[in-house]
Design an enzyme around this catalytic site. Sequence first.
Site, mmCIF file in Angstrom:
data_model
loop_
_atom_site.group_PDB
_atom_site.id
_atom_site.type_symbol
_atom_site.label_atom_id
_atom_site.label_comp_id
_atom_site.label_asym_id
_atom_site.label_seq_id
_atom_site.Cartn_x
_atom_site.Cartn_y
_atom_site.Cartn_z
ATOM 1 N N GLY A 15 0.930 -1.198 -0.110
ATOM 2 C CA GLY A 15 0.087 -0.056 0.277
ATOM 3 C C GLY A 15 0.901 1.257 0.076
ATOM 4 O O GLY A 15 2.008 1.343 0.508
ATOM 5 N N ARG A 19 -2.537 8.250 3.647
ATOM 6 C CA ARG A 19 -2.786 9.036 4.938
ATOM 7 C C ARG A 19 -1.631 9.780 5.829
ATOM 8 O O ARG A 19 -1.873 10.396 6.567
ATOM 9 C CB ARG A 19 -3.861 8.177 5.895
ATOM 10 C CG ARG A 19 -5.144 7.861 5.518
ATOM 11 C CD ARG A 19 -5.982 7.208 6.152
ATOM 12 N NE ARG A 19 -5.523 5.683 5.728
ATOM 13 C CZ ARG A 19 -6.183 4.614 6.065
ATOM 14 N NH1 ARG A 19 -7.068 4.841 7.330
ATOM 15 N NH2 ARG A 19 -5.781 3.245 5.913
ATOM 16 N N ASN A 235 -1.599 4.377 10.329
ATOM 17 C CA ASN A 235 -2.004 4.930 8.929
ATOM 18 C C ASN A 235 -1.650 6.484 8.706
ATOM 19 O O ASN A 235 -1.644 6.874 7.661
ATOM 20 C CB ASN A 235 -3.659 4.833 9.047
ATOM 21 C CG ASN A 235 -3.949 3.510 8.887
ATOM 22 O OD1 ASN A 235 -3.419 2.612 8.129
ATOM 23 N ND2 ASN A 235 -4.869 2.944 9.894
ATOM 24 N N ARG A 340 33.411 12.249 16.410
ATOM 25 C CA ARG A 340 33.029 11.757 15.151
ATOM 26 C C ARG A 340 33.548 10.321 14.803
ATOM 27 O O ARG A 340 34.384 9.955 15.707
ATOM 28 C CB ARG A 340 33.263 12.804 13.941
ATOM 29 C CG ARG A 340 32.509 14.155 14.399
ATOM 30 C CD ARG A 340 33.319 15.324 13.641
ATOM 31 N NE ARG A 340 33.413 14.853 12.212
ATOM 32 C CZ ARG A 340 34.366 15.584 11.367
ATOM 33 N NH1 ARG A 340 35.225 16.546 11.886
ATOM 34 N NH2 ARG A 340 34.603 15.211 10.205
ATOM 35 N N LYS A 358 38.067 13.239 15.600
ATOM 36 C CA LYS A 358 37.544 12.560 14.410
ATOM 37 C C LYS A 358 38.846 11.715 14.086
ATOM 38 O O LYS A 358 39.781 12.094 14.137
ATOM 39 C CB LYS A 358 37.143 13.421 13.360
ATOM 40 C CG LYS A 358 36.744 12.755 11.916
ATOM 41 C CD LYS A 358 37.224 13.332 10.916
ATOM 42 C CE LYS A 358 38.896 12.989 10.270
ATOM 43 N NZ LYS A 358 39.170 13.526 8.917
HETATM 44 C C1 UD1 Z 1 -6.748 -3.372 7.346
HETATM 45 C C2 UD1 Z 1 -8.054 -4.623 7.501
HETATM 46 C C3 UD1 Z 1 -9.014 -4.099 8.864
HETATM 47 C C4 UD1 Z 1 -7.899 -4.138 9.843
HETATM 48 C C5 UD1 Z 1 -6.665 -3.203 9.773
HETATM 49 C C6 UD1 Z 1 -5.823 -3.395 11.123
HETATM 50 C C7 UD1 Z 1 -8.835 -5.284 5.288
HETATM 51 C C8 UD1 Z 1 -9.712 -5.180 4.112
HETATM 52 N N1 UD1 Z 1 -8.890 -4.488 6.373
HETATM 53 O O1 UD1 Z 1 -7.690 -2.133 7.134
HETATM 54 O O2 UD1 Z 1 -9.869 -5.073 8.949
HETATM 55 O O3 UD1 Z 1 -8.853 -3.635 11.022
HETATM 56 O O4 UD1 Z 1 -6.109 -3.574 8.436
HETATM 57 O O5 UD1 Z 1 -4.696 -2.170 10.819
HETATM 58 O O6 UD1 Z 1 -7.874 -6.274 5.240
HETATM 59 N N2 UD1 Z 1 -1.995 -3.622 1.485
HETATM 60 C C9 UD1 Z 1 -1.366 -4.191 0.420
HETATM 61 N N3 UD1 Z 1 -2.024 -4.251 -0.863
HETATM 62 C C10 UD1 Z 1 -3.268 -3.825 -0.876
HETATM 63 C C11 UD1 Z 1 -3.667 -3.112 0.245
HETATM 64 C C12 UD1 Z 1 -3.227 -2.875 1.572
HETATM 65 O O7 UD1 Z 1 -0.138 -4.844 0.465
HETATM 66 O O8 UD1 Z 1 -4.043 -3.825 -2.078
HETATM 67 C C13 UD1 Z 1 -1.404 -3.536 2.667
HETATM 68 C C14 UD1 Z 1 -0.801 -2.397 3.173
HETATM 69 O O9 UD1 Z 1 0.372 -1.644 2.914
HETATM 70 C C15 UD1 Z 1 -0.744 -2.413 4.715
HETATM 71 C C16 UD1 Z 1 -2.028 -3.507 5.001
HETATM 72 O O10 UD1 Z 1 -2.101 -4.028 3.654
HETATM 73 O O11 UD1 Z 1 0.359 -2.809 5.028
HETATM 74 C C17 UD1 Z 1 -3.142 -2.826 5.490
HETATM 75 O O12 UD1 Z 1 -3.561 -2.126 4.299
HETATM 76 P P1 UD1 Z 1 -4.336 -0.720 4.956
HETATM 77 O O13 UD1 Z 1 -4.930 0.184 3.722
HETATM 78 O O14 UD1 Z 1 -3.579 -0.004 6.020
HETATM 79 O O15 UD1 Z 1 -5.632 -1.308 5.478
HETATM 80 P P2 UD1 Z 1 -6.508 -0.750 6.745
HETATM 81 O O16 UD1 Z 1 -7.660 0.180 6.260
HETATM 82 O O17 UD1 Z 1 -5.945 -0.091 7.803
HETATM 83 CA CA CA Z 2 -3.662 -0.067 8.271
#
Ligand code: UD1
Ligand code: CA
Length: 481
Positions: A15, A19, A235, A340, A358
């Site tokens: 992700g 935010r 987040n 240093r 240093k």
């Molecule tokens: C997610 C959970 C939520 C939980 C929360 C806990 C889902 C749908 N939701 O929400 O139930 O309470 O985490 O913190 O699972 N990521 C990917 N690929 C994607 C989307 C996300 O790798 O396509 C990774 C992000 O980098 C992150 C993690 O998954 O590390 C969580 O994604 P994020 O968008 O933060 O999910 P939340 O909305 O917090």
């Molecule tokens: Ca999250």
Amino acid sequence: MSANRPAAVVVLAAGEGTRMKSKTPKVLHEIAGRSLVGHVVAAARELEPEHLVVVVGHAREQVRGHLEEHYAGIRTAVQEEQNGTGHAVRMALDELGRTPEGTVVVVCGDTPLLSGETLRALADTHAADGNAVTVLSAEVPDSTGYGRIVRDGSGAVTEIVEHKDATDAQRAIREINSGVFAFDGQLLADALGKVRTDNSQGEEYLTDVLSILREAGHRVGASVAADHREILGINNRVQLAEARALLNRRLIERAMLAGVTVVDPASVFVDVTVTFEPDAVILPGTQLLGATHIGEDAEVGPNTRLKDTRVGRGARVDNTVADSAVIGDSASVGPFAYLRPGTNLGARSKAGTYVEMKNATVGEGTKVPHLSYVGDATIGEYTNIGAASVFVNYDGEAKHHTTIGSHCRTGSDNMFVAPITIGDGAYTAAGSVITKDVPAGSLAVARGQQRNIEGWVARKRPGSAAAQAAQAAAGESAGES
Ligand code: UD1
Ligand code: CA
């Protein structure tokens, strides 16, 4: 129980983390000297999984480069588009090729406080209960933004509903999804094929796997975390600061319980890689970073920042900044010293007030007490360097080395123009610019001769206060004779 060694751990880190409002990918933000994803990888490694896969996507080259640099041999799977957490896990299973036989643990890359212990407890519960999926849940004071754990009348978990998709009644639920799961690998792979995107974000939610498996008649469970703070998901930068404070407190408490005095834990920051010996004392306003080690009975601070620095037993380090330095046992540093890289202070030596060093090796008992720069130097034992001395190491093109022997006494305000060698037991006169080697046991004097021009003030500044003072002094000495 290592009997529950998982077949794979999948870390989700694709992700963008919008935010965070940052050009740095979310999972590369740091707390306590480690990236967010680094903390998660460290916890995951404690489970000793057969496979550890990190799903990367947004800024993948940067994230992959970071992982390769710090966590050699780690595997990554690419998620081209961030179509949700379920889609991300699918990409990880594709990368593994064969569906893992046994338990697959999924962790989000943005929950840095999660401990290996908690992951282990989850894997154990999952195995003991014979579940198809076990979610790590937690009761939190404010569940805004998290997926909610929905239970039926008998208390059995039925589904996870994302905040954005939840009804008002569901939003009132305070038990939330930590984002950490243990799955049966085969059932996970099957269920991921059935996850739909008919939700408010149009994504494949990993959380839907739970209800899919339950509806297919499989056992589904939740393991409630003992401490909800451990599953804090980052987040935004407010949560980043919260996590940093919690982790810092955890590290400082561990040190205090092991015998370290921390006078004001709120103003002291410690990286995960810092180590202490008992009876070390840390004073307010101190940052201890990287591979810093604080020896027994050492006192560090106040207002000190040490990075990759070793502080010997009983040493005193006051108002100091040091990077990649070694401070010997019972040595004294500061107040207001800057050490240093490559500074190596021997036992009972001193780098005093307004002293910068240093690439300098300072022998046992040698003192550089005041207002000096020591660069590219080797100084023997029990030597004293006079106040306001400069090791002139740079000729504008290259750096040169100065060697000073043991038991030397160099005068105040000396310039040691390198390359130069001063033998054991030598002295130098105050105000000298030393450009030639000084043999052992000699006194080097390298300054202009003093000339007194008598009566100059009376002639050139007649009637001045200085002239009157001089006249009075002359009268007194005349009266005395
Ligand atoms: C997610 C959970 C939520 C939980 C929360 C806990 C889902 C749908 N939701 O929400 O139930 O309470 O985490 O913190 O699972 N990521 C990917 N690929 C994607 C989307 C996300 O790798 O396509 C990774 C992000 O980098 C992150 C993690 O998954 O590390 C969580 O994604 P994020 O968008 O933060 O999910 P939340 O909305 O917090
Ligand atoms: Ca999250």
